[in-house]
Scaffold this motif. Structure first.
Motif, short mmCIF file in Angstrom:
data_model
loop_
_atom_site.label_atom_id
_atom_site.label_comp_id
_atom_site.label_asym_id
_atom_site.label_seq_id
_atom_site.Cartn_x
_atom_site.Cartn_y
_atom_site.Cartn_z
N GLY A 11 53.37 -0.78 -51.14
CA GLY A 11 53.98 -1.13 -49.93
C GLY A 11 53.22 -2.30 -49.41
O GLY A 11 53.44 -2.94 -48.16
N LYS A 12 52.21 -2.79 -50.31
CA LYS A 12 51.54 -4.29 -49.66
C LYS A 12 51.61 -5.11 -50.67
O LYS A 12 50.64 -5.62 -51.61
N PRO A 13 52.99 -5.76 -50.81
CA PRO A 13 53.29 -6.78 -51.84
C PRO A 13 52.50 -7.85 -51.98
O PRO A 13 51.90 -8.28 -50.86
N VAL A 14 52.23 -8.51 -53.14
CA VAL A 14 51.65 -9.73 -53.19
C VAL A 14 52.19 -10.93 -52.45
O VAL A 14 53.52 -10.96 -52.40
N SER A 15 51.55 -11.71 -51.69
CA SER A 15 52.12 -12.72 -51.09
C SER A 15 52.23 -14.25 -51.74
O SER A 15 52.78 -15.17 -51.26
N ARG A 16 51.19 -14.32 -52.44
CA ARG A 16 51.02 -15.66 -53.11
C ARG A 16 50.29 -15.47 -54.56
O ARG A 16 49.41 -14.54 -54.37
N VAL A 17 50.59 -16.31 -55.45
CA VAL A 17 49.72 -16.36 -56.56
C VAL A 17 49.45 -17.64 -56.83
O VAL A 17 50.08 -18.79 -56.81
N ILE A 18 48.01 -17.92 -57.19
CA ILE A 18 47.54 -19.23 -57.85
C ILE A 18 47.04 -18.96 -58.89
O ILE A 18 46.31 -18.37 -59.31
N ALA A 19 47.72 -19.93 -59.93
CA ALA A 19 47.07 -19.72 -61.36
C ALA A 19 46.80 -21.23 -61.76
O ALA A 19 47.32 -22.20 -61.69
#
Length: 200
Positions: free
Chosen positions: A150-158
């Protein structure tokens, strides 16, 4: 007849840490070419560069209190992703770090990442450290886990080799923003000659 040489693996010369108050930076450099070789062999501990230009380009976007941010560093990409992970943590986000490398001996800065990440996962291509496989597989598992909680990832930095960044981008659902750092070969160091341009 022409002499063919294998192309070296491309590696960043990157600002990886800094202190505005003390006035210093940390550069991570892999000795693969003429300039990097000169830096690695000619500059001794305690010596200084006469001039440094940069950093150039746009500053990293840091979201404040946006939830879970996943920072993925592949190989030497851990060095430039570290200050971004730190900035997201200091902005009040929950930060999950993923470190990917070909083998255990090439894992760098895990201790620095752990200092600012709530969780850190490692993966190696050969399985010598962490989970066996690529960083994008770990990323997929984290995204699924966070969504289920219920706490989805809001951003990905790769940040890392282009194939790794492509794989991470392809592994993320369309609703999650993915930011990558494309580091093409630069001849003049400023982009003026155009050799670093790429086509999307």
């Amino acid at each position: 007849s022409a002499i063919s040489r294998p192309m070296p693996r491309l590696a960043p010369l990157t600002i990886a840490d800094f202190s505005r108050t003390e006035g210093w930076i940390t550069l991570v450099i892999q000795n693969v070419g003429l300039s990097s070789g000169q830096i690695c062999t000619a500059v001794l501990p305690g010596q200084r560069f006469r001039d440094i230009a940069g950093p150039l380009g746009h500053k990293s976007e840091v979201a404040e209190h946006k939830g879970a941010v996943v920072c993925v560093g592949g190989g030497l990409g851990v060095a430039p992703v570290f200050p971004i992970a730190r900035a997201h943590k200091l902005a009040g986000n929950r930060v999950i770090g993923i470190i990917g490398a070909r083998t255990k001996q090439l894992v760098i800065w895990e201790d620095k990442m752990r200092a600012y990440c709530d969780e850190v996962y490692a993966s190696t291509d050969d399985g010598s450290y962490g989970s066996k496989g690529f960083a994008n597989s770990v990323l997929e598992q984290i995204i699924a886990r966070e969504k289920a909680s219920g706490k989805p990832v809001s951003r990905v930095i790769a940040i890392g080799p282009a194939p790794m960044m492509r794989a991470c981008s392809s592994s993320v659902p369309a609703e999650i923003p993915v930011i990558v750092s494309l580091n093409t070969v630069m001849v003049d160091g400023t982009g003026m000659c155009g050799g670093c341009r790429f086509t999307v």
